[in-house]
Motif scaffolding. Sequence first.
Motif, mmCIF file in Angstrom:
data_model
loop_
_atom_site.group_PDB
_atom_site.id
_atom_site.type_symbol
_atom_site.label_atom_id
_atom_site.label_comp_id
_atom_site.label_asym_id
_atom_site.label_seq_id
_atom_site.Cartn_x
_atom_site.Cartn_y
_atom_site.Cartn_z
ATOM 1 N N VAL A 48 11.359 10.159 -1.234
ATOM 2 C CA VAL A 48 10.153 10.508 -0.469
ATOM 3 C C VAL A 48 8.909 10.135 -1.257
ATOM 4 O O VAL A 48 7.945 9.596 -0.695
ATOM 5 C CB VAL A 48 10.169 12.002 -0.088
ATOM 6 C CG1 VAL A 48 8.827 12.443 0.458
ATOM 7 C CG2 VAL A 48 11.266 12.278 0.916
ATOM 8 N N LEU A 49 8.909 10.408 -2.554
ATOM 9 C CA LEU A 49 7.763 10.013 -3.387
ATOM 10 C C LEU A 49 7.591 8.500 -3.413
ATOM 11 O O LEU A 49 6.478 7.990 -3.294
ATOM 12 C CB LEU A 49 7.937 10.525 -4.818
ATOM 13 C CG LEU A 49 7.525 11.958 -5.095
ATOM 14 C CD1 LEU A 49 7.807 12.301 -6.548
ATOM 15 C CD2 LEU A 49 6.084 12.194 -4.769
ATOM 16 N N GLY A 50 8.674 7.785 -3.582
ATOM 17 C CA GLY A 50 8.604 6.330 -3.602
ATOM 18 C C GLY A 50 8.176 5.744 -2.278
ATOM 19 O O GLY A 50 7.489 4.718 -2.223
ATOM 20 N N THR A 57 9.866 1.967 -8.537
ATOM 21 C CA THR A 57 10.678 2.584 -9.583
ATOM 22 C C THR A 57 11.277 3.902 -9.106
ATOM 23 O O THR A 57 12.445 4.198 -9.379
ATOM 24 C CB THR A 57 9.826 2.821 -10.849
ATOM 25 O OG1 THR A 57 9.175 1.625 -11.193
ATOM 26 C CG2 THR A 57 10.685 3.286 -11.993
ATOM 27 N N PHE A 58 10.489 4.690 -8.391
ATOM 28 C CA PHE A 58 10.999 5.959 -7.870
ATOM 29 C C PHE A 58 12.150 5.734 -6.903
ATOM 30 O O PHE A 58 13.132 6.472 -6.906
ATOM 31 C CB PHE A 58 9.886 6.738 -7.154
ATOM 32 C CG PHE A 58 8.881 7.376 -8.065
ATOM 33 C CD1 PHE A 58 9.098 7.508 -9.415
ATOM 34 C CD2 PHE A 58 7.691 7.857 -7.554
ATOM 35 C CE1 PHE A 58 8.168 8.090 -10.253
ATOM 36 C CE2 PHE A 58 6.750 8.445 -8.366
ATOM 37 C CZ PHE A 58 6.991 8.569 -9.723
ATOM 38 N N VAL A 59 12.031 4.711 -6.078
ATOM 39 C CA VAL A 59 13.080 4.442 -5.094
ATOM 40 C C VAL A 59 14.355 3.974 -5.786
ATOM 41 O O VAL A 59 15.462 4.363 -5.398
ATOM 42 C CB VAL A 59 12.600 3.416 -4.052
ATOM 43 C CG1 VAL A 59 13.698 3.105 -3.070
ATOM 44 C CG2 VAL A 59 11.376 3.924 -3.327
ATOM 45 N N ALA A 86 19.951 11.549 1.959
ATOM 46 C CA ALA A 86 19.492 10.925 0.714
ATOM 47 C C ALA A 86 19.694 9.418 0.750
ATOM 48 O O ALA A 86 18.801 8.653 0.358
ATOM 49 C CB ALA A 86 20.242 11.532 -0.472
ATOM 50 N N LEU A 87 20.845 8.969 1.231
ATOM 51 C CA LEU A 87 21.119 7.537 1.291
ATOM 52 C C LEU A 87 20.187 6.827 2.269
ATOM 53 O O LEU A 87 19.696 5.731 1.987
ATOM 54 C CB LEU A 87 22.574 7.302 1.676
ATOM 55 C CG LEU A 87 23.084 5.871 1.578
ATOM 56 C CD1 LEU A 87 22.988 5.367 0.143
ATOM 57 C CD2 LEU A 87 24.508 5.792 2.066
ATOM 58 N N GLY A 93 13.227 3.587 1.791
ATOM 59 C CA GLY A 93 12.237 3.324 0.748
ATOM 60 C C GLY A 93 12.320 1.901 0.224
ATOM 61 O O GLY A 93 11.291 1.251 -0.008
ATOM 62 N N LEU A 94 13.539 1.395 0.029
ATOM 63 C CA LEU A 94 13.696 0.017 -0.441
ATOM 64 C C LEU A 94 13.203 -0.983 0.600
ATOM 65 O O LEU A 94 12.526 -1.963 0.269
ATOM 66 C CB LEU A 94 15.155 -0.268 -0.783
ATOM 67 C CG LEU A 94 15.668 0.379 -2.068
ATOM 68 C CD1 LEU A 94 17.167 0.179 -2.193
ATOM 69 C CD2 LEU A 94 14.951 -0.174 -3.275
ATOM 70 N N VAL A 95 13.520 -0.728 1.862
ATOM 71 C CA VAL A 95 13.086 -1.635 2.926
ATOM 72 C C VAL A 95 11.570 -1.644 3.035
ATOM 73 O O VAL A 95 10.942 -2.707 3.113
ATOM 74 C CB VAL A 95 13.747 -1.242 4.272
ATOM 75 C CG1 VAL A 95 13.091 -1.945 5.442
ATOM 76 C CG2 VAL A 95 15.231 -1.547 4.234
#
Length: 103
Positions: A48-50, A57-59, A86-87, A93-95
């Motif tokens: 969520v932060l990322g 980096t967070f992600v 979570a997944l 986040g990555l996308v």
Amino acid sequence: MKHGKIDEKISEDDPRQSFCVHPWKPERLDPDQLPPDYASIASIFLAVLGLTLRVKTFVWIALFCCLSSLAKVEYSTMDLKQQLFALSFCTLGLVFNYVFELW
């Protein structure tokens, strides 16, 4: 497979009480009583932060926490909703950080 005299001798010499022997059944746990999975909680928090702060980096750390949580979890104590949540946040986040950065 029974061997006749051998089985009779074993049953005579066996000190255990056969009427006290019960088959083992795994304990069913209520989803509200499951132990907390801190790696999965950290994964959700970092994802969520990322996602909101756009920090890659967070992600990546969240993805590592999520995968380590999936690797060490036992099936009987697994909270499927939390693991999928979570997944999905890690993937989202990555996308958002890599694909939508190009636009």
